[in-house]
Enzyme design. Structure first.
Site, PDB file in Angstrom:
ATOM      1  N   HIS A  57       0.822  -1.205   0.000  1.00 51.76           N
ATOM      2  CA  HIS A  57       0.000   0.000   0.000  1.00 51.76           C
ATOM      3  C   HIS A  57       0.861   1.262   0.000  1.00 51.76           C
ATOM      4  O   HIS A  57       0.565   2.232  -0.711  1.00 51.76           O
ATOM      5  CB  HIS A  57      -0.928  -0.011   1.223  1.00 51.76           C
ATOM      6  CG  HIS A  57      -1.734   1.224   1.391  1.00 51.76           C
ATOM      7  ND1 HIS A  57      -1.416   2.174   2.347  1.00 51.76           N
ATOM      8  CD2 HIS A  57      -2.828   1.694   0.742  1.00 51.76           C
ATOM      9  CE1 HIS A  57      -2.287   3.162   2.280  1.00 51.76           C
ATOM     10  NE2 HIS A  57      -3.156   2.900   1.318  1.00 51.76           N
ATOM     11  N   GLU A  60       2.126   1.817  -3.459  1.00 55.09           N
ATOM     12  CA  GLU A  60       1.083   2.399  -4.315  1.00 55.09           C
ATOM     13  C   GLU A  60       1.007   3.907  -4.129  1.00 55.09           C
ATOM     14  O   GLU A  60       0.831   4.662  -5.094  1.00 55.09           O
ATOM     15  CB  GLU A  60      -0.265   1.744  -4.004  1.00 55.09           C
ATOM     16  CG  GLU A  60      -1.445   2.312  -4.767  1.00 55.09           C
ATOM     17  CD  GLU A  60      -2.682   2.431  -3.884  1.00 55.09           C
ATOM     18  OE1 GLU A  60      -3.259   3.537  -3.835  1.00 55.09           O
ATOM     19  OE2 GLU A  60      -3.069   1.425  -3.264  1.00 55.09           O
ATOM     20  N   HIS A  61       1.151   4.366  -2.893  1.00 52.91           N
ATOM     21  CA  HIS A  61       1.184   5.806  -2.632  1.00 52.91           C
ATOM     22  C   HIS A  61       2.420   6.446  -3.258  1.00 52.91           C
ATOM     23  O   HIS A  61       2.343   7.505  -3.892  1.00 52.91           O
ATOM     24  CB  HIS A  61       1.205   6.075  -1.123  1.00 52.91           C
ATOM     25  CG  HIS A  61      -0.142   6.102  -0.487  1.00 52.91           C
ATOM     26  ND1 HIS A  61      -0.619   7.196   0.199  1.00 52.91           N
ATOM     27  CD2 HIS A  61      -1.123   5.174  -0.420  1.00 52.91           C
ATOM     28  CE1 HIS A  61      -1.826   6.944   0.669  1.00 52.91           C
ATOM     29  NE2 HIS A  61      -2.155   5.714   0.306  1.00 52.91           N
ATOM     30  N   GLU A 137      -3.639   7.907   7.661  1.00 52.71           N
ATOM     31  CA  GLU A 137      -4.671   7.014   7.141  1.00 52.71           C
ATOM     32  C   GLU A 137      -4.936   5.866   8.115  1.00 52.71           C
ATOM     33  O   GLU A 137      -6.084   5.466   8.327  1.00 52.71           O
ATOM     34  CB  GLU A 137      -4.231   6.465   5.782  1.00 52.71           C
ATOM     35  CG  GLU A 137      -5.318   5.723   5.025  1.00 52.71           C
ATOM     36  CD  GLU A 137      -4.888   5.305   3.634  1.00 52.71           C
ATOM     37  OE1 GLU A 137      -5.665   4.614   2.964  1.00 52.71           O
ATOM     38  OE2 GLU A 137      -3.756   5.652   3.217  1.00 52.71           O
TER      39      GLU A 137
END
Length: 431
Positions: A57, A60-61, A137
């Site tokens: 993840h 991906e950022h 997040e």
């Protein structure tokens, strides 16, 4: 779900494989003026060990911070200047990069996604800032009851396994990533053998193949991550008191995976239990008893395993009674459903599948998923036939198999009065 036998003649899109293993599929939709491009890697958070939890993840950022000579702003401005949108998503077994654009934007969209997947910049200062963003997040998810309760349930269902860890990771696990280690992880996660380039909408096969060769033909293989460990449903209770107005509940039972022959039976089982306003749980818990405003059933499947789940929000004092009602409806599936109820569930399931096919991005994503699972794209008629082949006895047999394992997860998040729901569900279901 087992792959149906190939047919001699097919209208499904053909799958092409580049010399380095990248697979390409094109699904034209006549009459459209837009195109959807989805580049999907058949790996995700499930491939992580505990030390790298959340890296997929985070990666991906990070690729959106700049790639292929474009800055972070340059990436999005290039796509938006062509009337398009760009996005990405990380799952347990898939990572997807998507562009929606006007049909003349396919060339640019393909080039930009290829840069993200193959040539991200990985600047140390950007990584430091993005770790802060992901940390926020993680904190936001912990503050959102309807997110946190699912995380609690997932951790209980697959305790000790990568499927039981949050896709977001933890502040400690993402803190250890460096530009060098994250780049190495990118090479493993997005190696050519795991990539599918899938386009749908106003596209032509020759153009898509030419762009895929141009943008991915030189991609080099890297050492892949270790093979995924087999997953087993663990089970357990996660009663978590929190000062909230309402109790949030997730109930899970062990089920089958995407490749299992009973996959569509599981989808129909979830549909009958809680797939809509005519479902058993909605009618019994909400309409007849007023125990919950929101209640539904669902299934979540992975390659080798899955879960049957129920989510509900209710008043704290009603939580124990609500889970008893849910247990009763689940147990009731050991009695054959009538033909009208089964037919309605089949119509709903086929409707949702075919409506999704009318959206180019959903269609591109579905095709990529089929290629990763079966090596080809399944025709709508094949999917409909799989649904229609399920009979009432299949649902009884599947329910009995699920209950015979005598394992469940009960995650409860809310006022202390709702904590009684955790033992109440197991007692009602298993005695």
């Amino acid at each position: 779900m087992s792959a149906p036998s190939p047919r001699p003649k097919t209208t499904a899109p053909r799958v092409h494989t580049l010399a380095n293993g990248v697979r390409v599929v094109c699904d034209p939709m006549p009459g459209l003026q837009t195109v959807a491009l989805s580049v999907v890697a058949g790996r995700g958070a499930r491939s992580e060990d505990a030390a790298r939890s959340g890296w997929s993840h985070l990666l991906e950022h990070m690729v959106f911070k700049g790639a292929g000579g474009r800055s972070a702003r340059g990436v999005v401005e290039a796509i938006e200047a062509e009337g398009g949108h760009i996005n990405a998503a990380t799952g347990y077994e898939r990572t997807s990069y998507q562009v929606r654009a006007l049909k003349h934007g396919l060339d640019l969209g393909s080039a930009v996604i290829a840069d993200l997947v193959l040539r991200p910049h990985m600047d140390p200062d950007d990584l430091a800032r993005e770790k802060q963003v992901v940390g926020q997040e993680i904190a936001e998810a912990a503050d959102a009851p309807d997110d946190l309760v699912f995380e609690l349930a997932q951790s209980a269902a697959f305790e000790g396994h990568s499927l039981g860890r949050s896709i977001l990771g933890t502040p400690d696990s993402i803190a250890t990533a460096t530009p060098e280690t994250l780049s190495a992880w990118r090479g493993a996660l997005y190696s050519p053998d795991s990539l599918v380039v899938s386009a749908a909408g106003a596209v032509e096969e020759a153009q898509v193949l030419a762009l895929a060769e141009r943008d991915y033909g030189d991609a080099k293989a890297a050492a892949p991550p270790p093979e995924d460990e087999p997953a087993a449903f663990h089970g357990g209770q996660r009663p978590t008191p929190k000062r909230l107005e309402q109790a949030n509940l997730v109930l899970l039972l062990p089920a089958v995976g995407t490749l299992h022959p009973d996959y569509f039976a599981l989808r129909l089982l979830a549909e009958i239990l809680g797939g809509g306003m005519a479902s058993r749980l909605f009618q019994e818990a909400r309409e007849k008893r007023g125990l919950a405003y929101a209640i539904d059933a669902y299934c979540e499947t992975y390659d080798d395993t899955g879960v049957l789940g129920v989510f509900a929000g209710c008043a704290a004092g009603d939580a124990a009674e609500l889970v008893r009602v849910a247990a009763g409806e689940i147990a009731g599936m050991t009695t054959a459903v009538d033909e009208a109820e089964l037919a309605r569930a089949k119509a709903q399931l086929k409707g949702s599948m075919f409506m999704a096919r009318e959206q180019p991005l959903s269609r591109a994503e579905q095709a990529a998923g089929h290629v990763l699972m079966f090596g080809r794209v399944l025709e709508p008629e094949e999917l409909a036939a799989e649904v229609d082949a399920v009979v009432a006895a299949d649902l009884v047999r599947l329910t009995e198999t699920i209950l015979a394992q005598r394992r469940s997860v009960v995650a409860v998040l809310g006022p202390k009065a709702s904590m009684k729901a955790a033992p109440a569900f197991e007692k009602a279901l298993f005695g």
